[in-house]
Design a protein around this motif. Structure first.
Motif, PDB file in Angstrom:
ATOM      1  N   ASP A 106      -6.063 -94.217  33.455  1.00 18.92           N
ATOM      2  CA  ASP A 106      -7.118 -93.456  32.783  1.00 18.92           C
ATOM      3  C   ASP A 106      -8.122 -92.927  33.809  1.00 18.92           C
ATOM      4  OD1 ASP A 106      -6.058 -93.755  30.231  1.00 18.92           O
ATOM      5  OD2 ASP A 106      -7.485 -95.310  29.615  1.00 18.92           O
ATOM      6  N   GLY A 107      -8.459 -93.735  34.795  1.00 19.86           N
ATOM      7  CA  GLY A 107      -9.379 -93.301  35.849  1.00 19.86           C
ATOM      8  C   GLY A 107      -8.820 -92.138  36.655  1.00 19.86           C
ATOM      9  N   ARG A 108      -7.549 -92.207  36.979  1.00 18.41           N
ATOM     10  CA  ARG A 108      -6.912 -91.104  37.703  1.00 18.41           C
ATOM     11  C   ARG A 108      -6.921 -89.833  36.869  1.00 18.41           C
ATOM     12  NH1 ARG A 108      -1.151 -93.035  39.639  1.00 18.41           N
ATOM     13  NH2 ARG A 108      -1.026 -90.837  40.200  1.00 18.41           N
ATOM     14  N   PHE A 109      -6.658 -89.972  35.568  1.00 18.72           N
ATOM     15  CA  PHE A 109      -6.653 -88.800  34.692  1.00 18.72           C
ATOM     16  C   PHE A 109      -8.059 -88.201  34.611  1.00 18.72           C
ATOM     17  CE2 PHE A 109      -6.549 -86.534  30.607  1.00 18.72           C
ATOM     18  CZ  PHE A 109      -5.423 -85.753  30.804  1.00 18.72           C
ATOM     19  N   ARG A 110      -9.058 -89.044  34.477  1.00 15.83           N
ATOM     20  CA  ARG A 110     -10.443 -88.545  34.441  1.00 15.83           C
ATOM     21  C   ARG A 110     -10.802 -87.843  35.751  1.00 15.83           C
ATOM     22  NH1 ARG A 110     -11.693 -93.405  31.199  1.00 15.83           N
ATOM     23  NH2 ARG A 110     -12.568 -92.674  29.232  1.00 15.83           N
ATOM     24  N   ALA A 111     -10.378 -88.405  36.873  1.00 15.29           N
ATOM     25  CA  ALA A 111     -10.688 -87.815  38.181  1.00 15.29           C
ATOM     26  C   ALA A 111      -9.996 -86.471  38.383  1.00 15.29           C
ATOM     27  CB  ALA A 111     -10.304 -88.781  39.303  1.00 15.29           C
ATOM     28  N   ALA A 112      -8.833 -86.295  37.799  1.00 18.68           N
ATOM     29  CA  ALA A 112      -8.051 -85.071  37.973  1.00 18.68           C
ATOM     30  C   ALA A 112      -8.366 -84.013  36.920  1.00 18.68           C
ATOM     31  CB  ALA A 112      -6.556 -85.400  37.933  1.00 18.68           C
ATOM     32  N   THR A 113      -9.293 -84.324  36.023  1.00 15.59           N
ATOM     33  CA  THR A 113      -9.611 -83.413  34.927  1.00 15.59           C
ATOM     34  C   THR A 113     -11.127 -83.299  34.772  1.00 15.59           C
ATOM     35  OG1 THR A 113      -9.526 -85.221  33.308  1.00 15.59           O
ATOM     36  CG2 THR A 113      -7.489 -83.963  33.651  1.00 15.59           C
ATOM     37  N   VAL A 114     -11.538 -82.306  33.996  1.00 12.10           N
ATOM     38  CA  VAL A 114     -12.949 -82.168  33.623  1.00 12.10           C
ATOM     39  C   VAL A 114     -13.033 -82.201  32.106  1.00 12.10           C
ATOM     40  CG1 VAL A 114     -13.544 -80.830  35.692  1.00 12.10           C
ATOM     41  CG2 VAL A 114     -12.898 -79.638  33.605  1.00 12.10           C
ATOM     42  N   PRO A 115     -14.142 -82.705  31.575  1.00  7.94           N
ATOM     43  CA  PRO A 115     -14.283 -82.736  30.119  1.00  7.94           C
ATOM     44  C   PRO A 115     -14.566 -81.340  29.560  1.00  7.94           C
ATOM     45  CG  PRO A 115     -16.263 -83.566  31.134  1.00  7.94           C
ATOM     46  CD  PRO A 115     -15.277 -83.314  32.242  1.00  7.94           C
ATOM     47  N   TRP A 116     -14.247 -81.175  28.287  1.00 11.59           N
ATOM     48  CA  TRP A 116     -14.633 -79.939  27.611  1.00 11.59           C
ATOM     49  C   TRP A 116     -16.145 -79.794  27.714  1.00 11.59           C
ATOM     50  CZ3 TRP A 116     -12.019 -78.224  22.477  1.00 11.59           C
ATOM     51  CH2 TRP A 116     -10.640 -78.196  22.625  1.00 11.59           C
ATOM     52  N   PRO A 117     -16.653 -78.591  27.858  1.00  4.26           N
ATOM     53  CA  PRO A 117     -18.097 -78.403  27.941  1.00  4.26           C
ATOM     54  C   PRO A 117     -18.806 -78.838  26.651  1.00  4.26           C
ATOM     55  CG  PRO A 117     -16.914 -76.376  28.490  1.00  4.26           C
ATOM     56  CD  PRO A 117     -15.910 -77.352  28.004  1.00  4.26           C
ATOM     57  N   ASP A 118     -19.997 -79.386  26.815  1.00  3.66           N
ATOM     58  CA  ASP A 118     -20.859 -79.752  25.684  1.00  3.66           C
ATOM     59  C   ASP A 118     -20.160 -80.610  24.647  1.00  3.66           C
ATOM     60  OD1 ASP A 118     -22.932 -78.212  26.816  1.00  3.66           O
ATOM     61  OD2 ASP A 118     -22.053 -76.402  25.942  1.00  3.66           O
ATOM     62  N   ARG A 119     -19.376 -81.562  25.099  1.00  2.00           N
ATOM     63  CA  ARG A 119     -18.645 -82.417  24.164  1.00  2.00           C
ATOM     64  C   ARG A 119     -18.836 -83.872  24.576  1.00  2.00           C
ATOM     65  NH1 ARG A 119     -14.599 -80.751  20.250  1.00  2.00           N
ATOM     66  NH2 ARG A 119     -13.768 -82.664  19.451  1.00  2.00           N
ATOM     67  N   GLU A 120     -19.227 -84.683  23.645  1.00  2.00           N
ATOM     68  CA  GLU A 120     -19.293 -86.121  23.884  1.00  2.00           C
ATOM     69  C   GLU A 120     -17.871 -86.633  24.077  1.00  2.00           C
ATOM     70  OE1 GLU A 120     -22.071 -88.193  23.864  1.00  2.00           O
ATOM     71  OE2 GLU A 120     -23.252 -86.339  23.816  1.00  2.00           O
ATOM     72  N   GLU A 121     -17.711 -87.758  24.746  1.00  2.00           N
ATOM     73  CA  GLU A 121     -16.368 -88.304  24.925  1.00  2.00           C
ATOM     74  C   GLU A 121     -15.920 -88.933  23.600  1.00  2.00           C
ATOM     75  OE1 GLU A 121     -14.701 -91.700  27.641  1.00  2.00           O
ATOM     76  OE2 GLU A 121     -14.853 -89.805  28.733  1.00  2.00           O
ATOM     77  N   PRO A 122     -15.046 -88.246  22.885  1.00  2.00           N
ATOM     78  CA  PRO A 122     -14.631 -88.704  21.564  1.00  2.00           C
ATOM     79  C   PRO A 122     -13.488 -89.716  21.631  1.00  2.00           C
ATOM     80  CG  PRO A 122     -13.543 -86.647  22.050  1.00  2.00           C
ATOM     81  CD  PRO A 122     -14.425 -86.980  23.248  1.00  2.00           C
ATOM     82  N   HIS A 123     -13.184 -90.262  20.473  1.00  2.00           N
ATOM     83  CA  HIS A 123     -11.945 -91.023  20.316  1.00  2.00           C
ATOM     84  C   HIS A 123     -10.834 -90.070  20.741  1.00  2.00           C
ATOM     85  CE1 HIS A 123      -9.019 -93.673  18.544  1.00  2.00           C
ATOM     86  NE2 HIS A 123      -8.564 -92.689  17.788  1.00  2.00           N
TER      87      HIS A 123
END
Length: 107
Positions: free
Chosen positions: A48-65
């Motif tokens: 999960d950490g590697r995936f987070r590091a290799a990606t960016v979150p959608w703009p203006d979005r809380e981290e959802p389920h």
């Protein structure tokens, strides 16, 4: 994981389909014996950490389920000269916002 880390040539719907296995894991995680969870949690956290590091979150979005569906690879591959609606390579223009600055498109 390596494909996302190195630069994804997949389009948004293909990546979403590829990560559906993470949905299945989330559904069954609480059903696993605590001993299995304890043994596997470090591996899951690392991936999960590697995936987070290799990606960016959608703009203006809380981290959802099911947060993994709301992330974009930092590097997207595109065909040279292909149109880029809102800055996206083809197959990513389906996202409801312009390409974030943290996402780079390479040919």
């Amino acid at each position: 994981m390596e494909d996302v880390e190195e630069g994804s040539a997949r389009c948004a719907p293909e990546l979403d389909d590829d990560i559906c296995c993470r949905d299945a894991l989330a559904r069954v995680w609480s059903l696993l014996p605590p001993r299995v969870q304890a043994v596997r949690r470090p591996e899951l956290d690392e991936l999960d950490g590697r995936f987070r590091a290799a990606t960016v979150p959608w703009p203006d979005r809380e981290e959802p389920h099911r947060w993994w569906h709301y992330r974009i690879p930092r590097v997207l591959e595109a065909e040279a000269g292909a149109p880029r609606p809102q800055g996206w390579p083809l197959g990513w223009e389906v996202l409801p916002f312009p390409r974030p600055d943290g996402v780079r498109v390479v040919e």
